[in-house]
Design a protein around this motif. Structure first.
Motif, PDB file in Angstrom:
ATOM      1  N   LEU A  88      10.043  21.029  54.517  1.00  0.00           N
ATOM      2  CA  LEU A  88      10.067  19.824  53.688  1.00  0.00           C
ATOM      3  C   LEU A  88       8.757  19.669  52.940  1.00  0.00           C
ATOM      4  N   PHE A 103       9.907  12.532  50.162  1.00  0.00           N
ATOM      5  CA  PHE A 103      10.275  13.850  50.651  1.00  0.00           C
ATOM      6  C   PHE A 103      11.288  14.521  49.729  1.00  0.00           C
ATOM      7  N   GLY A 104      11.179  15.847  49.642  1.00  0.00           N
ATOM      8  CA  GLY A 104      12.247  16.622  49.040  1.00  0.00           C
ATOM      9  C   GLY A 104      13.406  16.714  50.014  1.00  0.00           C
ATOM     10  N   GLN A 105      14.511  17.309  49.552  1.00  0.00           N
ATOM     11  CA  GLN A 105      15.701  17.362  50.402  1.00  0.00           C
ATOM     12  C   GLN A 105      15.642  18.477  51.439  1.00  0.00           C
ATOM     13  N   GLY A 106      14.615  19.321  51.318  1.00  0.00           N
ATOM     14  CA  GLY A 106      14.425  20.338  52.347  1.00  0.00           C
ATOM     15  C   GLY A 106      15.002  21.694  51.996  1.00  0.00           C
TER      16      GLY A 106
ATOM     17  N   GLN B  37      16.629   9.785  58.045  1.00  0.00           N
ATOM     18  CA  GLN B  37      16.983  11.137  57.622  1.00  0.00           C
ATOM     19  C   GLN B  37      18.466  11.363  57.862  1.00  0.00           C
ATOM     20  N   GLY B  42      16.197  15.162  53.210  1.00  0.00           N
ATOM     21  CA  GLY B  42      14.846  14.868  53.651  1.00  0.00           C
ATOM     22  C   GLY B  42      14.731  13.416  54.069  1.00  0.00           C
ATOM     23  N   PRO B  43      13.711  13.085  54.834  1.00  0.00           N
ATOM     24  CA  PRO B  43      13.516  11.691  55.270  1.00  0.00           C
ATOM     25  C   PRO B  43      13.289  10.754  54.086  1.00  0.00           C
ATOM     26  N   LEU B  88      19.294  10.122  61.534  1.00  0.00           N
ATOM     27  CA  LEU B  88      18.154  10.259  62.441  1.00  0.00           C
ATOM     28  C   LEU B  88      17.063   9.324  61.937  1.00  0.00           C
TER      29      LEU B  88
END
Lengths: 113, 115
Positions: A88, A103-106, B37, B42-43, B88
């Protein structure tokens, strides 16, 4: 609204391969952090980059902050199965005076033995 | 030293119910942030508290509320639960409450399922 776009979203590679994950935005960030998250756990900080053009190395991981502080990349050399996880990126806005991170979406990375 | 601790770790609720999630920060940390999340994402920032005062609020409805106690522990409350609240919920502590150039230490999260 500040957004961070990560690419690719999923990556499945063989042990020993190299890979790069990108984190892009149209907004400027005062700092950018990279986290790694494993299933059932919270994210763990890998690195913080603050200065445009900054490059930081953590063993086989190389992190770069774009000159304009709008983008970042994570490069992993010779990936190992232990690198598997969700990566992330997260940015702090330049005008923010709070601890808020965007945050990015991962990127889900799977490294096969 | 104990890290960030969250409770409960897993819980199941039904629509319309209320839930309280708890977080104890790392000893010496005065700032607590809450993130949601959703699976595969992402969170997303919900709240930040520093020295018992709200320092930031994300784009969440008024059904979400939080508070920080004198010992710097924190609670996140969600009323009138919706299916979309299944996620989460992560608590993160940090030394400072200002601009986030410092490290956030995350707990393992509370997994909420709304049926």
């Amino acid at each position: 609204t500040q957004l961070l776009e990560q690419s690719p979203q999923f990556l499945s590679i063989q042990e020993g391969e190299n890979l790069t994950v990108y984190c892009n935005s149209s907004s400027v960030f005062s700092s950018l952090q990279w986290y790694r998250q494993e299933p059932g756990e919270g994210p763990v900080l890998l690195v913080t980059v603050v200065t445009g053009g900054e490059v930081k190395k953590l063993k086989r991981l190389t992190f770069q902050f774009g000159d304009a502080r709008k983008d970042s990349s994570l490069h992993i050399t010779a990936a190992q199965p232990g690198d598997t996880g969700l990566y992330l990126c997260a940015g702090a806005g330049p005008s923010s005076n709070t601890g808020k991170l965007i945050f990015g979406q991962g990127t889900t990375l799977q490294v096969k033995p | 030293d104990a890290g960030v601790t969250q409770s409960p770790t897993h819980l199941i609720k039904t629509r319309g119910q209320h839930v309280t999630l708890r977080c104890s920060p790392i000893s010496g940390h005065k700032s607590v942030s809450w993130y949601q999340q959703v699976l595969g994402q992402g969170p997303q920032f919900i709240f930040q508290y520093y020295e018992k005062e709200e320092r930031g609020r994300g784009n969440f409805p008024d059904r979400f509320s939080a508070r920080q106690f004198p010992n710097y522990s924190s609670e996140l409350n969600v009323n009138a639960l919706l299916l979309g609240d299944s996620a989460l919920y992560l608590c993160a502590s940090s030394l400072f409450g200002g601009r986030a150039t410092g490290e956030l230490f995350f707990g393992e999260g509370s997994r909420l399922t709304v049926l």
